[in-house]
Scaffold this active site. Sequence first.
Site, PDB file in Angstrom:
ATOM      1  N   CYS A 112      65.824  41.065  34.528  1.00 29.68           N
ATOM      2  CA  CYS A 112      65.377  39.982  35.419  1.00 29.68           C
ATOM      3  C   CYS A 112      65.073  38.681  34.674  1.00 29.68           C
ATOM      4  CB  CYS A 112      64.146  40.423  36.214  1.00 29.68           C
ATOM      5  SG  CYS A 112      64.502  41.830  37.274  1.00 29.68           S
ATOM      6  N   HIS A 286      61.084  34.234  39.531  1.00 25.37           N
ATOM      7  CA  HIS A 286      61.939  35.404  39.743  1.00 25.37           C
ATOM      8  C   HIS A 286      61.621  36.032  41.097  1.00 25.37           C
ATOM      9  CE1 HIS A 286      64.127  39.007  39.299  1.00 25.37           C
ATOM     10  NE2 HIS A 286      63.063  39.767  39.157  1.00 25.37           N
ATOM     11  N   ASN A 316      66.451  41.125  45.439  1.00 27.46           N
ATOM     12  CA  ASN A 316      66.329  40.862  44.003  1.00 27.46           C
ATOM     13  C   ASN A 316      67.716  40.980  43.373  1.00 27.46           C
ATOM     14  OD1 ASN A 316      65.811  40.841  41.269  1.00 27.46           O
ATOM     15  ND2 ASN A 316      64.256  42.456  41.316  1.00 27.46           N
TER      16      ASN A 316
HETATM   17  C1  LIG Z   1      58.293  48.847  45.149  1.00 27.41           C
HETATM   18  C2  LIG Z   1      57.230  48.190  45.986  1.00 27.41           C
HETATM   19  C3  LIG Z   1      57.857  47.317  47.050  1.00 27.41           C
HETATM   20  C4  LIG Z   1      56.433  49.307  46.675  1.00 27.41           C
HETATM   21  O1  LIG Z   1      55.463  48.711  47.478  1.00 27.41           O
HETATM   22  P1  LIG Z   1      54.039  49.415  47.656  1.00 27.41           P
HETATM   23  O2  LIG Z   1      53.302  48.599  48.630  1.00 27.41           O
HETATM   24  O3  LIG Z   1      53.472  49.593  46.287  1.00 27.41           O
HETATM   25  O4  LIG Z   1      54.428  50.778  48.297  1.00 27.41           O
HETATM   26  P2  LIG Z   1      54.213  52.266  47.736  1.00 27.41           P
HETATM   27  O5  LIG Z   1      55.172  52.533  46.622  1.00 27.41           O
HETATM   28  O6  LIG Z   1      52.761  52.451  47.467  1.00 27.41           O
HETATM   29  O7  LIG Z   1      54.648  53.112  48.967  1.00 27.41           O
HETATM   30  C5  LIG Z   1      53.842  53.149  50.146  1.00 27.41           C
HETATM   31  C6  LIG Z   1      54.476  54.113  51.107  1.00 27.41           C
HETATM   32  O8  LIG Z   1      55.698  53.539  51.615  1.00 27.41           O
HETATM   33  C7  LIG Z   1      56.755  54.453  51.448  1.00 27.41           C
HETATM   34  N1  LIG Z   1      57.990  53.711  51.182  1.00 27.41           N
HETATM   35  C8  LIG Z   1      58.486  53.319  49.973  1.00 27.41           C
HETATM   36  N2  LIG Z   1      59.630  52.653  50.174  1.00 27.41           N
HETATM   37  C9  LIG Z   1      59.843  52.608  51.502  1.00 27.41           C
HETATM   38  C10 LIG Z   1      60.862  52.063  52.299  1.00 27.41           C
HETATM   39  N3  LIG Z   1      61.915  51.388  51.781  1.00 27.41           N
HETATM   40  N4  LIG Z   1      60.771  52.196  53.632  1.00 27.41           N
HETATM   41  C11 LIG Z   1      59.740  52.844  54.186  1.00 27.41           C
HETATM   42  N5  LIG Z   1      58.749  53.391  53.472  1.00 27.41           N
HETATM   43  C12 LIG Z   1      58.805  53.276  52.147  1.00 27.41           C
HETATM   44  C13 LIG Z   1      56.347  55.319  50.281  1.00 27.41           C
HETATM   45  O9  LIG Z   1      57.022  56.565  50.354  1.00 27.41           O
HETATM   46  C14 LIG Z   1      54.870  55.451  50.498  1.00 27.41           C
HETATM   47  O10 LIG Z   1      54.643  56.430  51.467  1.00 27.41           O
HETATM   48  P3  LIG Z   1      53.418  57.461  51.305  1.00 27.41           P
HETATM   49  O11 LIG Z   1      52.193  56.609  51.296  1.00 27.41           O
HETATM   50  O12 LIG Z   1      53.560  58.321  52.512  1.00 27.41           O
HETATM   51  O13 LIG Z   1      53.679  58.140  50.012  1.00 27.41           O
HETATM   52  C15 LIG Z   1      56.270  47.335  45.103  1.00 27.41           C
HETATM   53  O14 LIG Z   1      55.477  48.191  44.320  1.00 27.41           O
HETATM   54  C16 LIG Z   1      57.017  46.380  44.209  1.00 27.41           C
HETATM   55  O15 LIG Z   1      57.679  45.478  44.663  1.00 27.41           O
HETATM   56  N6  LIG Z   1      56.869  46.521  42.875  1.00 27.41           N
HETATM   57  C17 LIG Z   1      57.544  45.664  41.927  1.00 27.41           C
HETATM   58  C18 LIG Z   1      58.978  46.074  41.818  1.00 27.41           C
HETATM   59  C19 LIG Z   1      59.789  45.153  40.954  1.00 27.41           C
HETATM   60  O16 LIG Z   1      59.377  44.068  40.648  1.00 27.41           O
HETATM   61  N7  LIG Z   1      60.971  45.617  40.592  1.00 27.41           N
HETATM   62  C20 LIG Z   1      61.924  44.823  39.875  1.00 27.41           C
HETATM   63  C21 LIG Z   1      61.719  44.825  38.438  1.00 27.41           C
HETATM   64  S1  LIG Z   1      61.292  43.250  37.851  1.00 27.41           S
END
Ligand SMILES: CC(C)(COP(=O)(O)OP(=O)(O)OC[C@H]1O[C@@H](n2cnc3c(N)ncnc32)[C@H](O)[C@@H]1OP(=O)(O)O)[C@@H](O)C(=O)NCCC(=O)NCCS
Length: 360
Positions: A112, A286, A316
Amino acid sequence: MGSVIVGTGIAVPPHRVTNADLSAIMDTSDDWIRRRTGVGSRHVAEPGIGPSDLGAAALQAALADAGIEPGEVDLLVTATMTPDQFAPGIGAVVQAKAGLGPVAAFDLRQQCSGFLYGLDLADAMLRSGRARTAAVVGAEVHSGYMPFGTGFDVLRGLRAEPTEADRAAATASRAWSVLFGDGAGAAVLRAGDPATDALSPAERTGVVASRLFSDGTEFELIQVRGLGFRHQPYVDAEQLAAGLHLPEMNGAELFRRASIAMPAAVRAVLDDVGLSIADLDLVVCHQANERIVDVVRSSLGIDAEVAPTNIERYGNTTAATVAILFHELRLSGRVPSGALVCFVAFGAGSHWGALLYRQP
Ligand SMILES: CC(C)(COP(=O)(O)OP(=O)(O)OC[C@H]1O[C@@H](n2cnc3c(N)ncnc32)[C@H](O)[C@@H]1OP(=O)(O)O)[C@@H](O)C(=O)NCCC(=O)NCCS
């Protein structure tokens, strides 16, 4: 004599996949994806189209924008985490496809932060006189990672539903697969006017300053463990069965690190040249998650006008995000003469940083 961006261009594949489309192939919803990430849709490349194709198209658009012939470019820097094939990298392939001469072509692997690292490298080469006209390209085709199987046929209108197994595999990937999109962005740079070196940082134009960081102690935050040469053979059926060819991501920790590291990098580069947040006209951040950009905004005390996003339309695109966003901002007149822009990114490695640029 900070280097000046004289042209920009982008290329995204025409097929747009909405969150509703993804809901048809996995257990997810438009509401969840929008609320948790800000993504509304992303572009998906057809099989056979690689980042070198998108990268070359973006570069040709940037050259046309700059009014520069491909033969005038004497340095190419490319960045991708999804190369056309394992080796060689896309640098030389983009060079050939874009019709450049046999110039130096670098391949960066800063994920990224790839485009940001590319800008810094190009600026250093231009300042040192090693190049006169440099092109920086960030390009990704993430679709190859997506374990959608027959789900891709559904997305392409070729069948009504995926198989149960493919639906389960797509759902297992949903925490990361809904985030990413395909696309490329490019910028063409030329060396700035040496007379501007005598000016204060507040008056300098082109690339004013840059700060890059890496911390390999956190490389496991987002990684693809398989297909590597610590393993012999470097790829085998066991790795594929274990899904080691797919990205693994600690989303919560990445979110936390990116939210801290990006504002800190902006402050560090401003401090280096005695400028302040109030001096910034634009922060080209980003695009990993709209909520991360929200944290960056509140940490720096800036609003969405200063730190805009386009993640809603592209997801992204990793090495391409800041290039695509900057291109769109330029096109819409948001980078007038004198504007101070801060590019900032954080990504796998970890690699991150910030670069200050003033539009001449
Ligand atoms: C990945 C990301 C969006 C997850 O968001 P979050 O709010 O932390 O969500 P969680 O991972 O805690 O998941 C919450 C719930 O949603 C669910 N869930 C995850 N993805 C889902 C989707 N696409 N659709 C529906 N539900 C989803 C999970 O299973 C979890 O369910 P549970 O509570 O029953 O276990 C977030 O952490 C993020 O953006 N992180 C940075 C990622 C990043 O920058 N990546 C690129 C590298 S630079």
